[in-house]
Scaffold this active site. Structure first.
Site, mmCIF file in Angstrom:
data_model
loop_
_atom_site.group_PDB
_atom_site.id
_atom_site.type_symbol
_atom_site.label_atom_id
_atom_site.label_comp_id
_atom_site.label_asym_id
_atom_site.label_seq_id
_atom_site.Cartn_x
_atom_site.Cartn_y
_atom_site.Cartn_z
ATOM 1 N N GLY A 1 -3.397 8.601 3.407
ATOM 2 C CA GLY A 1 -2.244 7.712 3.546
ATOM 3 C C GLY A 1 -1.471 7.753 2.429
ATOM 4 N N GLY B 1 -3.419 6.711 -0.873
ATOM 5 C CA GLY B 1 -4.266 7.873 -1.128
ATOM 6 C C GLY B 1 -3.751 9.123 -1.651
ATOM 7 N N LYS C 1 -1.291 -10.995 -6.247
ATOM 8 C CA LYS C 1 -0.726 -10.018 -5.574
ATOM 9 C C LYS C 1 -0.588 -10.376 -3.988
ATOM 10 C CE LYS C 1 0.808 -5.930 -4.350
ATOM 11 N NZ LYS C 1 -0.059 -4.780 -3.937
ATOM 12 N N ASN D 1 2.535 -10.165 -1.507
ATOM 13 C CA ASN D 1 2.747 -9.277 -0.087
ATOM 14 C C ASN D 1 3.161 -10.265 0.789
ATOM 15 O OD1 ASN D 1 0.182 -7.651 -1.310
ATOM 16 N ND2 ASN D 1 2.098 -6.545 -0.693
ATOM 17 N N ASN E 1 6.122 -8.751 2.476
ATOM 18 C CA ASN E 1 5.818 -7.717 3.815
ATOM 19 C C ASN E 1 6.125 -8.261 5.064
ATOM 20 O OD1 ASN E 1 4.754 -6.570 1.266
ATOM 21 N ND2 ASN E 1 2.648 -5.867 2.386
ATOM 22 N N ASN F 1 12.434 -3.246 0.404
ATOM 23 C CA ASN F 1 11.962 -4.371 -0.466
ATOM 24 C C ASN F 1 13.370 -4.869 -1.187
ATOM 25 O OD1 ASN F 1 9.764 -3.684 0.368
ATOM 26 N ND2 ASN F 1 8.725 -3.213 -1.500
ATOM 27 N N SER G 1 4.104 -1.539 2.910
ATOM 28 C CA SER G 1 3.157 -0.720 3.748
ATOM 29 C C SER G 1 3.275 -1.431 5.004
ATOM 30 C CB SER G 1 1.716 -1.013 3.190
ATOM 31 O OG SER G 1 1.473 -2.392 2.731
HETATM 32 N N1 LIG Z 1 1.648 1.941 0.312
HETATM 33 C C1 LIG Z 1 2.019 1.018 -0.645
HETATM 34 O O1 LIG Z 1 2.840 1.091 -1.454
HETATM 35 C C2 LIG Z 1 0.762 0.209 -1.049
HETATM 36 C C3 LIG Z 1 -0.462 -0.248 -0.326
HETATM 37 N N2 LIG Z 1 -1.460 -1.001 -0.819
HETATM 38 C C4 LIG Z 1 -2.713 -1.279 0.207
HETATM 39 O O2 LIG Z 1 -3.197 0.234 0.076
HETATM 40 C C5 LIG Z 1 -4.116 0.096 1.143
HETATM 41 C C6 LIG Z 1 -3.631 1.633 1.969
HETATM 42 O O3 LIG Z 1 -2.229 1.450 2.108
HETATM 43 P P1 LIG Z 1 -1.649 2.654 2.685
HETATM 44 O O4 LIG Z 1 -1.803 4.008 1.683
HETATM 45 O O5 LIG Z 1 -0.140 2.329 2.617
HETATM 46 O O6 LIG Z 1 -1.956 2.768 4.126
HETATM 47 P P2 LIG Z 1 -1.614 4.037 5.088
HETATM 48 O O7 LIG Z 1 -1.695 3.597 6.349
HETATM 49 O O8 LIG Z 1 -0.517 4.830 4.723
HETATM 50 O O9 LIG Z 1 -2.987 5.027 4.963
HETATM 51 C C7 LIG Z 1 -4.196 4.497 5.310
HETATM 52 C C8 LIG Z 1 -4.999 5.980 5.629
HETATM 53 O O10 LIG Z 1 -6.216 5.393 5.944
HETATM 54 C C9 LIG Z 1 -6.792 6.583 6.670
HETATM 55 N N3 LIG Z 1 -7.879 5.973 7.378
HETATM 56 C C10 LIG Z 1 -8.042 5.002 8.406
HETATM 57 N N4 LIG Z 1 -9.610 4.981 8.873
HETATM 58 C C11 LIG Z 1 -9.931 5.973 8.096
HETATM 59 C C12 LIG Z 1 -11.319 6.620 8.306
HETATM 60 N N5 LIG Z 1 -12.470 5.936 8.752
HETATM 61 N N6 LIG Z 1 -11.735 7.407 7.363
HETATM 62 C C13 LIG Z 1 -10.678 7.949 6.586
HETATM 63 N N7 LIG Z 1 -9.458 7.845 6.791
HETATM 64 C C14 LIG Z 1 -8.996 6.664 7.413
HETATM 65 C C15 LIG Z 1 -5.580 6.487 7.797
HETATM 66 O O11 LIG Z 1 -5.460 7.670 8.737
HETATM 67 P P3 LIG Z 1 -4.719 7.786 10.003
HETATM 68 O O12 LIG Z 1 -3.409 8.032 9.548
HETATM 69 O O13 LIG Z 1 -5.647 8.874 10.836
HETATM 70 O O14 LIG Z 1 -5.106 6.176 10.825
HETATM 71 C C16 LIG Z 1 -4.358 6.705 6.978
HETATM 72 O O15 LIG Z 1 -3.984 7.987 6.415
HETATM 73 C C17 LIG Z 1 -3.779 -0.877 1.997
HETATM 74 O O16 LIG Z 1 -4.471 -2.012 2.031
HETATM 75 C C18 LIG Z 1 -2.323 -1.438 1.550
HETATM 76 O O17 LIG Z 1 -2.141 -2.781 1.674
HETATM 77 C C19 LIG Z 1 -1.207 -1.526 -2.196
HETATM 78 C C20 LIG Z 1 -0.111 -1.534 -2.737
HETATM 79 C C21 LIG Z 1 0.926 -0.847 -2.392
HETATM 80 C C1 LIG Z 2 3.985 -3.882 -3.904
HETATM 81 C C2 LIG Z 2 4.468 -3.575 -2.359
HETATM 82 C C3 LIG Z 2 4.988 -4.926 -2.030
HETATM 83 C C4 LIG Z 2 5.231 -2.365 -2.526
HETATM 84 O O1 LIG Z 2 5.829 -2.363 -1.555
HETATM 85 C C5 LIG Z 2 3.080 -3.519 -1.710
HETATM 86 O O2 LIG Z 2 1.765 -3.962 -2.207
HETATM 87 C C6 LIG Z 2 3.137 -3.162 -0.332
HETATM 88 O O3 LIG Z 2 3.842 -2.240 -0.193
HETATM 89 O O4 LIG Z 2 2.244 -3.451 0.604
#
Ligand SMILES: NC(=O)C1=CN([C@@H]2O[C@H](COP(=O)(O)OP(=O)(O)OC[C@H]3O[C@@H](n4cnc5c(N)ncnc54)[C@H](OP(=O)(O)O)[C@@H]3O)[C@@H](O)[C@H]2O)C=CC1
Ligand SMILES: CC(C)(CO)C(=O)C(=O)O
Length: 299
Positions: free
Chosen positions: A13, A16, A186, A190, A194, A204, A256
């Protein structure tokens, strides 16, 4: 530079893909999703440039993945509520002692992973901001800081090593021996950002405008004392500055939780607001703002 280790990232996602696009330049990296996906990734840098980055995108079921060196670390880039089942699937493919790095927001999955996983569990608190674009794109919407540690402070060398590789890939990353404090800070960020941006479907940075600015400040006024009641040390510049600095730094980001609401996916409401409501219950204090926020946020 040290010899490059192999890392896996579980979760194709926003975060990642962001971590994969940067880390693949410095170490042997596999980005593992639920479906096979094409390379290259289109990485939209914060400066506006777009780079095509060759990333090994694969699934756990792909045999070829297992012909490479075993991972020295697996980055968990799934949502908090999806992480335990993702780790259960992962367990069949790695040695039990493999270190994990949890990127999840909130304070819910981290202690559970530390209890259940046999190997070291590092936690990161990151203020990097990213969102996905199509099947192969990621927009790096805001740069931030990533703190790495483990909740029992049992693996400082591993955490420093992890921060080293993140720095090599261009992130600002540091070891933090008090990562629990950092995770709660953090969580405050959030909780203030959020649910509001998800409810009003705004970026944001729009929180700086009224009536949202007042809403953010009211949430922080309720959260700050609650966290201090849990023994969390306030940030040096205060809770308001902590939150507003992140809002400015990630102004262009779709948080997110907003991405989840737009895509009709489950949100991280429980991981973010759940621990605060549990703290309020423990402290027997009334938190009307948080309760309203919880009820107004889809689960
Ligand atoms: N995005 C951001 O700016 C930020 C995010 N975070 C934190 O990071 C974490 C990830 O967020 P984010 O990247 O935005 O989330 P996303 O929803 O974009 O990505 C999560 C990914 O995990 C995949 N997934 C779920 N289950 C599985 C599995 N069993 N095996 C493999 N892949 C799997 C999903 O796949 P599928 O699409 O198939 O469901 C999806 O592609 C969260 O906890 C978020 O709070 C922290 C800071 C900033
Ligand atoms: C830092 C921030 C607030 C960035 O949007 C985040 O953690 C999120 O999107 O979940």
């Amino acid at each position: 530079m040290r010899p490059s280790p192999t890392w896996w990232i579980l979760g194709d996602g926003a975060l990642g893909r962001l971590f994969a696009a940067r880390l693949t330049t410095t170490l042997s990296l596999h980005l593992i999703g639920r479906r096979a996906a094409a390379s290259p990734l289109r990485y939209h840098a914060p400066c506006g440039e777009t780079h095509e980055v060759d990333v090994a995108r694969t699934t756990l079921a792909t045999q070829a993945l297992h012909t490479y060196a075993r991972p020295a670390l697996v980055v968990l880039a799934t949502k908090s509520h999806a992480t335990l089942s993702a780790v259960e699937e992962l367990a069949a493919h790695v040695v039990p002692q493999t270190p994990l790095l949890s990127l999840q927001n909130g304070f819910s999955i981290q202690p559970r992973l530390a209890e259940t996983w046999a190997g070291p569990v590092l936690c990161a608190s990151t203020t990097e901001g990213a969102y996905v674009e199509g099947d192969a794109g990621v927009v790096h919407a805001g740069t931030g800081t990533t703190w790495v540690g483990d909740i029992h402070n049992a693996w400082p060398t591993l955490a420093r090593d992890c921060a080293y590789w993140l720095n090599q890939a261009g992130f600002s990353a540091y070891h933090d021996a008090a990562i629990i404090q950092r995770l709660w800070h953090k969580l405050a960020i959030n909780a203030a950002i959020n649910p509001l941006v998800a409810r009003y479907r705004i970026r944001n940075g729009q929180l700086r405008d009224q009536p949202f600015r007042r809403m953010v400040d009211t949430i922080i006024d309720e959260i700050g004392p609650l966290l201090e009641g849990e023994g969390i040390i306030p940030p040096p510049a205060g809770w308001h500055t902590l939150v507003w600095e992140i809002i400015v730094a990630t102004a262009n980001n779709r948080a997110s939780m907003l991405q989840d609401v737009l895509a009709d996916r489950p949100t991280e409401r429980e991981a973010i607001l759940g621990p605060l409501l549990a703290a309020a219950k423990r402290q027997r204090c009334s938190t009307p703002i948080l309760e309203t926020l919880y009820h107004d946020t889809p689960s």
